[in-house]
Design an enzyme around this catalytic site. Structure first.
Site, PDB file in Angstrom:
ATOM      1  N   SER A  19      -2.485  -6.402  16.450  1.00  0.00           N
ATOM      2  CA  SER A  19      -3.749  -5.984  15.818  1.00  0.00           C
ATOM      3  C   SER A  19      -4.195  -7.116  14.896  1.00  0.00           C
ATOM      4  O   SER A  19      -3.367  -7.912  14.436  1.00  0.00           O
ATOM      5  CB  SER A  19      -3.576  -4.659  15.055  1.00  0.00           C
TER       6      SER A  19
ATOM      7  N   GLU B 201      -6.748  -8.349  11.618  1.00  0.00           N
ATOM      8  CA  GLU B 201      -7.551  -7.913  10.461  1.00  0.00           C
ATOM      9  C   GLU B 201      -8.632  -8.944  10.127  1.00  0.00           C
ATOM     10  O   GLU B 201      -8.350 -10.147  10.058  1.00  0.00           O
ATOM     11  CB  GLU B 201      -6.612  -7.705   9.264  1.00  0.00           C
TER      12      GLU B 201
ATOM     13  N   ASP C 221      -6.891  -1.852  -5.485  1.00  0.00           N
ATOM     14  CA  ASP C 221      -6.342  -2.432  -6.709  1.00  0.00           C
ATOM     15  C   ASP C 221      -7.092  -1.891  -7.921  1.00  0.00           C
ATOM     16  O   ASP C 221      -8.256  -1.503  -7.812  1.00  0.00           O
ATOM     17  CB  ASP C 221      -6.423  -3.958  -6.653  1.00  0.00           C
TER      18      ASP C 221
ATOM     19  N   PHE D  40      -3.442 -16.223  -3.271  1.00  0.00           N
ATOM     20  CA  PHE D  40      -3.636 -14.821  -2.919  1.00  0.00           C
ATOM     21  C   PHE D  40      -2.296 -14.078  -2.921  1.00  0.00           C
ATOM     22  O   PHE D  40      -2.186 -12.963  -3.439  1.00  0.00           O
ATOM     23  CB  PHE D  40      -4.341 -14.721  -1.569  1.00  0.00           C
TER      24      PHE D  40
ATOM     25  N   HIS E 140       0.679  -7.364  13.062  1.00  0.00           N
ATOM     26  CA  HIS E 140      -0.694  -7.291  12.530  1.00  0.00           C
ATOM     27  C   HIS E 140      -0.985  -8.668  11.937  1.00  0.00           C
ATOM     28  O   HIS E 140      -0.251  -9.136  11.052  1.00  0.00           O
ATOM     29  CB  HIS E 140      -0.749  -6.210  11.449  1.00  0.00           C
TER      30      HIS E 140
HETATM   31  P1  FAD Z   1      -0.416   3.525  -3.144  1.00  0.00           P
HETATM   32  O1  FAD Z   1       0.332   3.736  -1.852  1.00  0.00           O
HETATM   33  O2  FAD Z   1      -1.195   4.636  -3.674  1.00  0.00           O
HETATM   34  O3  FAD Z   1       0.581   2.894  -4.165  1.00  0.00           O
HETATM   35  C1  FAD Z   1       0.192   2.120  -5.293  1.00  0.00           C
HETATM   36  C2  FAD Z   1       1.295   2.144  -6.352  1.00  0.00           C
HETATM   37  O4  FAD Z   1       1.275   3.390  -7.026  1.00  0.00           O
HETATM   38  C3  FAD Z   1       2.712   1.958  -5.817  1.00  0.00           C
HETATM   39  O5  FAD Z   1       3.452   1.183  -6.731  1.00  0.00           O
HETATM   40  C4  FAD Z   1       3.232   3.369  -5.758  1.00  0.00           C
HETATM   41  O6  FAD Z   1       4.646   3.431  -5.827  1.00  0.00           O
HETATM   42  C5  FAD Z   1       2.551   4.001  -6.969  1.00  0.00           C
HETATM   43  N1  FAD Z   1       2.348   5.444  -6.786  1.00  0.00           N
HETATM   44  C6  FAD Z   1       1.572   6.044  -5.855  1.00  0.00           C
HETATM   45  N2  FAD Z   1       1.618   7.384  -6.009  1.00  0.00           N
HETATM   46  C7  FAD Z   1       2.427   7.616  -7.049  1.00  0.00           C
HETATM   47  C8  FAD Z   1       2.873   8.798  -7.723  1.00  0.00           C
HETATM   48  N3  FAD Z   1       2.486  10.020  -7.343  1.00  0.00           N
HETATM   49  N4  FAD Z   1       3.712   8.659  -8.775  1.00  0.00           N
HETATM   50  C9  FAD Z   1       4.131   7.446  -9.192  1.00  0.00           C
HETATM   51  N5  FAD Z   1       3.738   6.275  -8.608  1.00  0.00           N
HETATM   52  C10 FAD Z   1       2.902   6.376  -7.558  1.00  0.00           C
HETATM   53  N6  FAD Z   1      -7.301  -3.494  -0.800  1.00  0.00           N
HETATM   54  C11 FAD Z   1      -8.645  -3.354  -0.749  1.00  0.00           C
HETATM   55  O7  FAD Z   1      -9.309  -3.275  -1.796  1.00  0.00           O
HETATM   56  N7  FAD Z   1      -9.322  -3.296   0.464  1.00  0.00           N
HETATM   57  C12 FAD Z   1      -8.662  -3.382   1.656  1.00  0.00           C
HETATM   58  O8  FAD Z   1      -9.296  -3.317   2.721  1.00  0.00           O
HETATM   59  C13 FAD Z   1      -7.234  -3.550   1.635  1.00  0.00           C
HETATM   60  N8  FAD Z   1      -6.535  -3.612   2.786  1.00  0.00           N
HETATM   61  C14 FAD Z   1      -5.164  -3.729   2.732  1.00  0.00           C
HETATM   62  C15 FAD Z   1      -4.437  -3.733   3.947  1.00  0.00           C
HETATM   63  C16 FAD Z   1      -3.045  -3.847   3.938  1.00  0.00           C
HETATM   64  C17 FAD Z   1      -2.298  -3.840   5.251  1.00  0.00           C
HETATM   65  C18 FAD Z   1      -2.352  -3.972   2.694  1.00  0.00           C
HETATM   66  C19 FAD Z   1      -0.866  -4.134   2.668  1.00  0.00           C
HETATM   67  C20 FAD Z   1      -3.055  -3.947   1.493  1.00  0.00           C
HETATM   68  C21 FAD Z   1      -4.468  -3.804   1.495  1.00  0.00           C
HETATM   69  N9  FAD Z   1      -5.212  -3.739   0.304  1.00  0.00           N
HETATM   70  C22 FAD Z   1      -6.584  -3.597   0.360  1.00  0.00           C
HETATM   71  C23 FAD Z   1      -4.545  -3.856  -1.010  1.00  0.00           C
HETATM   72  C24 FAD Z   1      -4.173  -2.475  -1.635  1.00  0.00           C
HETATM   73  O9  FAD Z   1      -5.342  -1.770  -1.936  1.00  0.00           O
HETATM   74  C25 FAD Z   1      -3.357  -2.750  -2.896  1.00  0.00           C
HETATM   75  O10 FAD Z   1      -2.123  -3.309  -2.578  1.00  0.00           O
HETATM   76  C26 FAD Z   1      -3.200  -1.588  -3.894  1.00  0.00           C
HETATM   77  O11 FAD Z   1      -2.674  -2.088  -5.130  1.00  0.00           O
HETATM   78  C27 FAD Z   1      -2.241  -0.483  -3.471  1.00  0.00           C
HETATM   79  O12 FAD Z   1      -2.737   0.236  -2.432  1.00  0.00           O
HETATM   80  P2  FAD Z   1      -1.781   1.319  -1.682  1.00  0.00           P
HETATM   81  O13 FAD Z   1      -2.609   1.971  -0.658  1.00  0.00           O
HETATM   82  O14 FAD Z   1      -0.530   0.680  -1.230  1.00  0.00           O
HETATM   83  O15 FAD Z   1      -1.486   2.301  -2.906  1.00  0.00           O
END
Ligand code: FAD
Length: 300
Positions: free
Chosen positions: A24, A26, A118, A228, A278
């Site tokens: 895939s 991106e 973020d 980055f 990916h």
């Molecule tokens: P989560 O899975 O919600 O986790 C974030 C943090 O919070 C973790 O440390 C987790 O342990 C903690 N956490 C979550 N829930 C709880 C809870 N209930 N209690 C305690 N701690 C908790 N960013 C963008 O802005 N746009 C994009 O298109 C984008 N694409 C991405 C694609 C990939 C493949 C990856 C790997 C990252 C991408 N990102 C993107 C970056 C991403 O948004 C950031 O890394 C962000 O900081 C975390 O997102 P997450 O979905 O992993 O968050």
């Protein structure tokens, strides 16, 4: 490493042929006409590799909302490739996020990469969810599932998410996202395969059975990628810096080293039984095309 076959890994007997690979790609939504031309140029070069899907990122706070949807819709209609729209929940209420999901559904988008996003104040700052918003990606996945039968990918971090205080909490979070209905995880970039393989083992031991697809970052510009990587908590090993040292003004050698580094990374992973990749394309085709060839994938 253990001998167990981890999610996304396939055991192989000596002499047995390799299983089919799933790729895939991106992309990010272009901002200018020139950038859009480059986007389509790269996409049309990569499309014949028959990717499982091509995903388009989503700007923090919804800044690319329309552009992401437009690119994803056009990818599907013009190339017939499955397109995945990224979605974050940072700075938006649940209603606003749900509206975007319904918009994706109405446009025929079947795949979503569901992310928290973020912190609005910047990476490393404390994340403050919108008062009426989804607090994290696991909640977002559950919300998306309520709206439609999407194929959902989530993020995973071979070196731990920077906000996770320890490994148990990091892996618990991944498990919550999968349990909420995600189909697979895609990892943040990493340059040391042992980090990824250890992470997959940890997740498997914690009961994660969904595939954890390695996110491979070809190094188009070492300086940019290193910046980055540092911002998103991925480490840049010193051996990698050494390989690119002094190549700022030598783009040809830089490109050859980048191809060699990424080829080494993916072939080692294939030898470990990894069958899904990916690629973070940065909207460029050349290195990804070369890597697909290294992996035995030709345009059809
Ligand atoms: P989560 O899975 O919600 O986790 C974030 C943090 O919070 C973790 O440390 C987790 O342990 C903690 N956490 C979550 N829930 C709880 C809870 N209930 N209690 C305690 N701690 C908790 N960013 C963008 O802005 N746009 C994009 O298109 C984008 N694409 C991405 C694609 C990939 C493949 C990856 C790997 C990252 C991408 N990102 C993107 C970056 C991403 O948004 C950031 O890394 C962000 O900081 C975390 O997102 P997450 O979905 O992993 O968050």
């Amino acid at each position: 490493m253990t001998d167990a076959v981890a999610p996304g890994r396939v055991s192989r007997l000596p002499g047995e042929s390799r299983p089919a690979l799933q790729l895939s790609f991106e992309f990010f939504p272009p901002k200018t006409d020139d950038a859009e031309d480059r986007f389509w140029g790269s996409l049309h070069r990569l499309a014949p590799l028959s990717p499982r899907f091509v995903s388009v990122t989503y700007g923090a706070g919804g800044s690319t909302r329309e552009r992401t949807l437009r690119m994803v819709s056009k990818i599907s209609s013009e190339t017939g490739i499955n397109a995945a729209a990224h979605l974050t929940c940072v700075g938006a209420s649940r209603d606003e996020v749900d509206e975007v999901v319904r918009g994706y559904k109405a446009a025929g988008v079947k795949r979503i990469v569901a992310l928290r996003g973020d912190p609005a104040a910047g990476v490393g700052q404390k994340f403050e969810p919108h008062p009426d918003g989804y607090a994290n990606a696991a909640e977002l996945v559950a919300g998306i599932r309520r709206i439609g039968d999407f194929d959902i990918s989530v993020a995973a971090y071979p070196e731990k998410h920077p906000e996770s205080p320890d490994w148990d909490q990091d892996i618990d979070n991944l498990k919550r996202k999968i349990d909420a209905g995600a189909d697979r995880a895609i990892t943040q970039m990493f340059f040391d395969n042992d980090d990824y393989l250890r992470f997959v083992d940890r997740a498997q031991k914690a009961g994660v059975t969904a595939p954890i697809v390695p996110g491979i970052q070809p190094i188009h510009s070492f300086k940019q990628v290193a910046n980055f990587a540092t911002r998103c908590g991925a480490s840049v090993p010193s051996w990698l810096g050494d390989r690119f040292e002094g190549l700022e003004d030598d783009p040809e050698t830089h490109a050859l080293v980048a191809a060699a580094v990424a080829a080494e990374q993916v072939t080692e992973l294939v030898d470990q039984g990894i069958t899904e990749f990916h690629f973070y394309t940065m909207n460029r085709a050349k290195l990804v095309l070369a890597l697909a060839r290294v992996l035995g994938r030709r345009a059809v």
